[in-house]
Design a protein around this motif. Sequence first.
Motif, PDB file in Angstrom:
ATOM      1  N   PRO A   1       0.813  -1.225   0.000  1.00  0.00           N
ATOM      2  CA  PRO A   1       0.000   0.000   0.000  1.00  0.00           C
ATOM      3  C   PRO A   1       0.841   1.269   0.000  1.00  0.00           C
ATOM      4  O   PRO A   1       0.524   2.230  -0.708  1.00  0.00           O
ATOM      5  CB  PRO A   1      -0.821  -0.130   1.285  1.00  0.00           C
ATOM      6  N   MET A   2       1.938   1.295   0.779  1.00  0.00           N
ATOM      7  CA  MET A   2       2.773   2.490   0.810  1.00  0.00           C
ATOM      8  C   MET A   2       3.504   2.679  -0.508  1.00  0.00           C
ATOM      9  O   MET A   2       3.654   3.811  -0.998  1.00  0.00           O
ATOM     10  CB  MET A   2       3.783   2.400   1.963  1.00  0.00           C
ATOM     11  N   LEU A   3       3.948   1.595  -1.106  1.00  0.00           N
ATOM     12  CA  LEU A   3       4.635   1.708  -2.401  1.00  0.00           C
ATOM     13  C   LEU A   3       3.680   2.217  -3.475  1.00  0.00           C
ATOM     14  O   LEU A   3       4.073   2.993  -4.350  1.00  0.00           O
ATOM     15  CB  LEU A   3       5.230   0.354  -2.795  1.00  0.00           C
ATOM     16  N   ARG A   4       2.407   1.814  -3.395  1.00  0.00           N
ATOM     17  CA  ARG A   4       1.425   2.339  -4.351  1.00  0.00           C
ATOM     18  C   ARG A   4       1.188   3.830  -4.116  1.00  0.00           C
ATOM     19  O   ARG A   4       1.011   4.606  -5.061  1.00  0.00           O
ATOM     20  CB  ARG A   4       0.103   1.573  -4.235  1.00  0.00           C
ATOM     21  N   THR A   5       1.194   4.241  -2.850  1.00  0.00           N
ATOM     22  CA  THR A   5       1.026   5.662  -2.533  1.00  0.00           C
ATOM     23  C   THR A   5       2.150   6.483  -3.142  1.00  0.00           C
ATOM     24  O   THR A   5       1.926   7.551  -3.715  1.00  0.00           O
ATOM     25  CB  THR A   5       0.990   5.856  -1.004  1.00  0.00           C
ATOM     26  N   VAL A   6       3.387   5.980  -3.038  1.00  0.00           N
ATOM     27  CA  VAL A   6       4.526   6.681  -3.638  1.00  0.00           C
ATOM     28  C   VAL A   6       4.374   6.732  -5.156  1.00  0.00           C
ATOM     29  O   VAL A   6       4.639   7.759  -5.797  1.00  0.00           O
ATOM     30  CB  VAL A   6       5.850   6.008  -3.244  1.00  0.00           C
ATOM     31  N   ALA A   7       3.913   5.630  -5.749  1.00  0.00           N
ATOM     32  CA  ALA A   7       3.758   5.589  -7.206  1.00  0.00           C
ATOM     33  C   ALA A   7       2.744   6.618  -7.685  1.00  0.00           C
ATOM     34  O   ALA A   7       2.871   7.154  -8.796  1.00  0.00           O
ATOM     35  CB  ALA A   7       3.335   4.188  -7.646  1.00  0.00           C
ATOM     36  N   ARG A   8       1.737   6.925  -6.850  1.00  0.00           N
ATOM     37  CA  ARG A   8       0.715   7.897  -7.260  1.00  0.00           C
ATOM     38  C   ARG A   8       1.257   9.318  -7.346  1.00  0.00           C
ATOM     39  O   ARG A   8       0.586  10.207  -7.862  1.00  0.00           O
ATOM     40  CB  ARG A   8      -0.471   7.851  -6.288  1.00  0.00           C
ATOM     41  N   LEU A   9       2.460   9.553  -6.838  1.00  0.00           N
ATOM     42  CA  LEU A   9       3.071  10.872  -7.019  1.00  0.00           C
ATOM     43  C   LEU A   9       3.413  11.124  -8.481  1.00  0.00           C
ATOM     44  O   LEU A   9       3.624  12.266  -8.891  1.00  0.00           O
ATOM     45  CB  LEU A   9       4.341  10.994  -6.169  1.00  0.00           C
ATOM     46  N   ASP A  10       3.503  10.031  -9.264  1.00  0.00           N
ATOM     47  CA  ASP A  10       3.787  10.150 -10.695  1.00  0.00           C
ATOM     48  C   ASP A  10       5.108  10.869 -10.938  1.00  0.00           C
ATOM     49  O   ASP A  10       5.205  11.755 -11.790  1.00  0.00           O
ATOM     50  CB  ASP A  10       2.643  10.864 -11.413  1.00  0.00           C
ATOM     51  N   ARG A  11       6.125  10.481 -10.173  1.00  0.00           N
ATOM     52  CA  ARG A  11       7.464  11.056 -10.331  1.00  0.00           C
ATOM     53  C   ARG A  11       8.465   9.937 -10.539  1.00  0.00           C
ATOM     54  O   ARG A  11       8.252   8.806 -10.084  1.00  0.00           O
ATOM     55  CB  ARG A  11       7.872  11.848  -9.087  1.00  0.00           C
ATOM     56  N   PRO A  12       9.596  10.230 -11.177  1.00  0.00           N
ATOM     57  CA  PRO A  12      10.671   9.227 -11.259  1.00  0.00           C
ATOM     58  C   PRO A  12      11.162   8.903  -9.847  1.00  0.00           C
ATOM     59  O   PRO A  12      11.283   9.796  -8.997  1.00  0.00           O
ATOM     60  CB  PRO A  12      11.753   9.933 -12.080  1.00  0.00           C
ATOM     61  N   THR A  13      11.404   7.642  -9.577  1.00  0.00           N
ATOM     62  CA  THR A  13      11.918   7.233  -8.271  1.00  0.00           C
ATOM     63  C   THR A  13      13.053   6.235  -8.458  1.00  0.00           C
ATOM     64  O   THR A  13      13.180   5.599  -9.506  1.00  0.00           O
ATOM     65  CB  THR A  13      10.826   6.578  -7.409  1.00  0.00           C
ATOM     66  N   ALA A  14      13.874   6.117  -7.421  1.00  0.00           N
ATOM     67  CA  ALA A  14      14.927   5.099  -7.381  1.00  0.00           C
ATOM     68  C   ALA A  14      14.809   4.386  -6.046  1.00  0.00           C
ATOM     69  O   ALA A  14      14.465   5.001  -5.031  1.00  0.00           O
ATOM     70  CB  ALA A  14      16.307   5.740  -7.523  1.00  0.00           C
ATOM     71  N   ALA A  15      15.061   3.085  -6.017  1.00  0.00           N
ATOM     72  CA  ALA A  15      14.918   2.305  -4.795  1.00  0.00           C
ATOM     73  C   ALA A  15      16.174   1.481  -4.551  1.00  0.00           C
ATOM     74  O   ALA A  15      16.680   0.811  -5.457  1.00  0.00           O
ATOM     75  CB  ALA A  15      13.695   1.393  -4.881  1.00  0.00           C
ATOM     76  N   ASP A  16      16.683   1.534  -3.318  1.00  0.00           N
ATOM     77  CA  ASP A  16      17.807   0.705  -2.876  1.00  0.00           C
ATOM     78  C   ASP A  16      17.305  -0.209  -1.771  1.00  0.00           C
ATOM     79  O   ASP A  16      16.623   0.247  -0.839  1.00  0.00           O
ATOM     80  CB  ASP A  16      18.951   1.580  -2.347  1.00  0.00           C
ATOM     81  N   ARG A  17      17.684  -1.475  -1.869  1.00  0.00           N
ATOM     82  CA  ARG A  17      17.201  -2.455  -0.884  1.00  0.00           C
ATOM     83  C   ARG A  17      18.299  -2.819   0.094  1.00  0.00           C
ATOM     84  O   ARG A  17      19.441  -3.082  -0.289  1.00  0.00           O
ATOM     85  CB  ARG A  17      16.671  -3.705  -1.592  1.00  0.00           C
ATOM     86  N   ASP A  18      17.934  -2.836   1.372  1.00  0.00           N
ATOM     87  CA  ASP A  18      18.823  -3.283   2.433  1.00  0.00           C
ATOM     88  C   ASP A  18      18.044  -4.287   3.272  1.00  0.00           C
ATOM     89  O   ASP A  18      17.316  -3.903   4.199  1.00  0.00           O
ATOM     90  CB  ASP A  18      19.290  -2.097   3.275  1.00  0.00           C
ATOM     91  N   GLY A  19      18.191  -5.561   2.948  1.00  0.00           N
ATOM     92  CA  GLY A  19      17.400  -6.584   3.615  1.00  0.00           C
ATOM     93  C   GLY A  19      15.928  -6.412   3.287  1.00  0.00           C
ATOM     94  O   GLY A  19      15.547  -6.308   2.123  1.00  0.00           O
ATOM     95  N   PRO A  20      15.064  -6.335   4.308  1.00  0.00           N
ATOM     96  CA  PRO A  20      13.628  -6.217   4.045  1.00  0.00           C
ATOM     97  C   PRO A  20      13.164  -4.787   3.801  1.00  0.00           C
ATOM     98  O   PRO A  20      11.979  -4.554   3.580  1.00  0.00           O
ATOM     99  CB  PRO A  20      13.008  -6.757   5.331  1.00  0.00           C
ATOM    100  N   VAL A  21      14.099  -3.826   3.856  1.00  0.00           N
ATOM    101  CA  VAL A  21      13.716  -2.409   3.773  1.00  0.00           C
ATOM    102  C   VAL A  21      14.176  -1.794   2.460  1.00  0.00           C
ATOM    103  O   VAL A  21      15.319  -1.976   2.038  1.00  0.00           O
ATOM    104  CB  VAL A  21      14.296  -1.607   4.955  1.00  0.00           C
ATOM    105  N   LEU A  22      13.267  -1.072   1.830  1.00  0.00           N
ATOM    106  CA  LEU A  22      13.581  -0.304   0.622  1.00  0.00           C
ATOM    107  C   LEU A  22      13.726   1.164   0.997  1.00  0.00           C
ATOM    108  O   LEU A  22      12.914   1.700   1.760  1.00  0.00           O
ATOM    109  CB  LEU A  22      12.462  -0.431  -0.412  1.00  0.00           C
ATOM    110  N   THR A  23      14.750   1.814   0.471  1.00  0.00           N
ATOM    111  CA  THR A  23      14.872   3.265   0.579  1.00  0.00           C
ATOM    112  C   THR A  23      14.516   3.845  -0.779  1.00  0.00           C
ATOM    113  O   THR A  23      15.242   3.668  -1.757  1.00  0.00           O
ATOM    114  CB  THR A  23      16.289   3.692   0.986  1.00  0.00           C
ATOM    115  N   VAL A  24      13.368   4.496  -0.845  1.00  0.00           N
ATOM    116  CA  VAL A  24      12.865   5.063  -2.093  1.00  0.00           C
ATOM    117  C   VAL A  24      13.247   6.538  -2.136  1.00  0.00           C
ATOM    118  O   VAL A  24      12.938   7.295  -1.205  1.00  0.00           O
ATOM    119  CB  VAL A  24      11.343   4.900  -2.204  1.00  0.00           C
TER     120      VAL A  24
END
Length: 365
Positions: free
Chosen positions: A324-347
Motif C-alpha cells: 500500500p505504501m509503495l502504491r502511494t509513492v507511485a501515485r506521485l507520478d514522479r521518477p523514483t529510485a529504490a535501494d534495498r537493504d534486507g527487508p527495507v527499501l529506501t525510495v
Amino acid sequence: MTLWRIRATVDDRPGYLSVLTASLALRGVNILTVQVHTTEAGAVDDFLVDAPDTLDEAGLVAAVERGRGRDCWVARSEARGLADQPTRALGLATRLVRDPEATGEALRALLGADEVIWRPMPVTGGVTGTSMALPDPAGGSYELRRAVPTFTPAEYARAQALVELAATVIRRDPDRVTVVLPGGAELLVRAATADDLAGVLELHRRCSARSRQRRYLGGAGLPAPARLRRLLEPAEGVTLVATTTVATATAVAATVAGSGEGAGSVVAMANLLAEGDEAEAALLVRDDWQRRGLGTALLRRLVGHAERAGVAALLLHVHAENAPMLRTVARLDRPTAADRDGPVLTVTVPLVAAPVPGAVPVGPR
C-alpha cells in the motif's frame, strides 16, 4: 428533445449573432444559454441548445453554416450543462478555498480539459489552439489540453483567476486545508503542535501493531511520549496531522454506534524530517482510514512543503512487503529510485526538474 453544445465563430459585426440564432430557430432549436468569447478571428459563440430528436450533428452544423457561422463544433451535452457558468465557477472557487491542492481538478472541471499537468518550470502564458500554458503564481506552471474545441482568451482568463485564488490560499496558510477524500469524507490537515500529543498517542493506540511496525520499521509497540513530542515539532521539517471535522465525526457516529469519534480526533500523522538538501518522509494512517486516499493526500502535501523549502530529494524507508505504501509513492507520478537493504527499501523521489501531478488524470497538485 436533445441537449447539444455548439461553438461557432461569426464576424464581430452588428446583427450577425441574430442571423445565427434565427437559423437555429427555424429548425426548432431552443437556445438555453449563450456565451460570447471575443477573439481576433471574430466572436466565438458558445451555445447550449435543446434540439428536436430528428436533428443530428450534421443538421446542426448545416444550420450554423446557413447562419453565417464557421469553424463549427457540435457535441452532445448532459443535464449538468444547464448549470449557470458563473455558478459553476463560484462552486469551484469555494472548493479551492477549502483545498487549494485540488487546482488541477478544478481546471479540468471548469474547461472540460482532457489533461492538466503541473510542471515546476515557469512558462509564458497563452493559448495555442487546443493547448493552454498557464503560469502558477505559487511557482511552476500548468499545461492544459483537450481534443476540441479550441481554447479562447476568455477561458484563459477564467483559468488564471482560479490558479491565482489557489495560490493566495496557499500563501495564507500552506499547511492548513480541508481535504475532501474520494469517498466524500472531510478532514482538516494542519501543522502539528505540542498540544497534539494526546491525540497522536490515541492515534497510535488505535492503530494495529502491523501499521505501527510499518511506520517505524522496528517494534510494533507504542512509541514513548518523549519521542512523539520530538516528532510533533521537528527542528527541521514539519509534521502534519489529519483530524476529523464536525461533519465527518457526525457521519461516523451515525454509521458506527458507540465509535467514540469526535470532531478533532487525529486519524493520521505525516512527518517530514529535513537534513541538508534531503528530507525523510513517513506516514501513519489509522487502520479504519486506510485505502481511502488519505495517505496520498498527506504525502503530496509533504512533497509540496519540501519543494517550498528547497529540498532536492525526498527519502522514504519502506518495508518491501508494504505494497500500500509503495502504491502511494507511485501515485506521485514522479521518477523514483529504490535501494534495498534486507527487508527495507529506501525510495528516493527527486524534487528538482520532475513533473508533479496536476490533478488530471492523477489528482491535485
